[in-house]
Scaffold this motif. Sequence first.
Motif, PDB file in Angstrom:
ATOM      1  N   ASP A 202       0.834  -1.207   0.000  1.00 28.85           N
ATOM      2  CA  ASP A 202       0.000   0.000   0.000  1.00 28.85           C
ATOM      3  C   ASP A 202       0.871   1.260   0.000  1.00 28.85           C
ATOM      4  O   ASP A 202       0.574   2.224  -0.717  1.00 28.85           O
ATOM      5  N   LEU A 205       2.185   1.775  -3.523  1.00 29.53           N
ATOM      6  CA  LEU A 205       1.162   2.241  -4.450  1.00 29.53           C
ATOM      7  C   LEU A 205       0.828   3.709  -4.204  1.00 29.53           C
ATOM      8  O   LEU A 205       0.616   4.477  -5.161  1.00 29.53           O
ATOM      9  N   ARG A 206       0.796   4.107  -2.949  1.00 30.75           N
ATOM     10  CA  ARG A 206       0.515   5.519  -2.634  1.00 30.75           C
ATOM     11  C   ARG A 206       1.630   6.429  -3.167  1.00 30.75           C
ATOM     12  O   ARG A 206       1.374   7.516  -3.695  1.00 30.75           O
ATOM     13  N   LEU A 208       3.643   5.774  -5.713  1.00 25.77           N
ATOM     14  CA  LEU A 208       3.544   5.790  -7.168  1.00 25.77           C
ATOM     15  C   LEU A 208       2.391   6.677  -7.638  1.00 25.77           C
ATOM     16  O   LEU A 208       2.502   7.360  -8.665  1.00 25.77           O
ATOM     17  N   ALA A 209       1.323   6.698  -6.892  1.00 25.00           N
ATOM     18  CA  ALA A 209       0.181   7.545  -7.245  1.00 25.00           C
ATOM     19  C   ALA A 209       0.471   9.026  -7.012  1.00 25.00           C
ATOM     20  O   ALA A 209      -0.275   9.886  -7.510  1.00 25.00           O
ATOM     21  N   SER A 210       1.535   9.330  -6.286  1.00 25.18           N
ATOM     22  CA  SER A 210       1.840  10.717  -5.913  1.00 25.18           C
ATOM     23  C   SER A 210       3.180  11.192  -6.468  1.00 25.18           C
ATOM     24  O   SER A 210       3.777  12.131  -5.942  1.00 25.18           O
ATOM     25  N   THR A 252       4.889   1.018 -14.221  1.00 24.08           N
ATOM     26  CA  THR A 252       5.370   2.089 -13.328  1.00 24.08           C
ATOM     27  C   THR A 252       6.173   3.124 -14.102  1.00 24.08           C
ATOM     28  O   THR A 252       6.121   4.314 -13.789  1.00 24.08           O
ATOM     29  N   LEU A 255       3.662   5.387 -15.790  1.00 30.39           N
ATOM     30  CA  LEU A 255       3.090   6.286 -14.787  1.00 30.39           C
ATOM     31  C   LEU A 255       4.075   7.388 -14.420  1.00 30.39           C
ATOM     32  O   LEU A 255       3.719   8.562 -14.294  1.00 30.39           O
ATOM     33  N   TRP A 258       4.419  10.068 -17.123  1.00 31.36           N
ATOM     34  CA  TRP A 258       3.236  10.938 -17.122  1.00 31.36           C
ATOM     35  C   TRP A 258       3.308  11.952 -15.980  1.00 31.36           C
ATOM     36  O   TRP A 258       2.841  13.087 -16.122  1.00 31.36           O
ATOM     37  N   ALA A 259       3.926  11.569 -14.877  1.00 30.84           N
ATOM     38  CA  ALA A 259       4.045  12.466 -13.729  1.00 30.84           C
ATOM     39  C   ALA A 259       5.228  13.424 -13.844  1.00 30.84           C
ATOM     40  O   ALA A 259       5.344  14.354 -13.047  1.00 30.84           O
TER      41      ALA A 259
END
Length: 293
Positions: A202, A205-206, A208-210, A252, A255, A258-259
């Motif tokens: 978790d 994933l957090r 990577l999402a940020s 990843t 992602l 894109w970030a």
Amino acid sequence: MKLTAPQRVPLDLTHPRVMGILNVTPDSFSDGKAYDGVEAAVSHGIAMADEGAMVIDVGGESTRPGAKRVSAAEQRKRVVDVIRRLRIDLNEYHPDVWISVDTTLTAVAEPALRAGASLINDISAGREDPAMFDLAAAQSVPIVLMHMQGTPETMQRNPRYNDVVAEVQAFLLERADDAAAAGLTREQIVIDPGVGFGKTVDHNLRLLASLADFVATGHPVMLGASRKGFIGKVAESTTQQAKDRVGGTCATTTLGVWAGVSLFRVHDVRPNLQAAQVTAAIRLAQQNTGAAS
């Protein structure tokens, strides 16, 4: 944004760049013993450059969960001759490709720089050896600062955070400030959120999402998610071994591009570079469409 170092062509980070992993260790989680010996290691380094890697990251100490420490003397024995030979061959075939040394110790980094490395990749972010920042500043080379909770030996023993993104970012900015105080510029200080280093699935994933939050700091950002265990847990039915996690790694990378992430540390250069280039082209098209509307 560019990384600069003496006697090296600047590394332009306005396009995503791939760093190929060259572990010269007997016990790395994914490729231990695969490139043991100077000839095998140099050959693999050149092969990764052939595939498009712009940095080859040479490390002589495994940082897999539970890994035991390796002395500075043993690390030097493993990496210095490899770096020296690799630099000679790269100068002939790929003169623009950089070499980085993956170590937390100045006693390893300094001879590695003399041998031909131009970048220090320090997973302890200068905490283990406070002289690392002074060395990087004195040699005018960039440094990667990574977040890790604990040490490789202890980091996966119940890692906890109140807010993983905020805490990791605060840590990296504090270490970056200390590096700047030693004389490094913001552009020469690369930050890495440390996916897989003292984090649960978790937490990873957090982070990577940020990734855009880390890019927003103004520092170049490196992502090292290649073949990591969390990919196996998220996609358990398709990832029996580390080498089966290429698709998840490319996800990843996509992602990250894109970030706005600049640098991707991977085992599998060709597929990740392809993912990065296609994503960058789509991102540019989106930006151009928005500007034209």
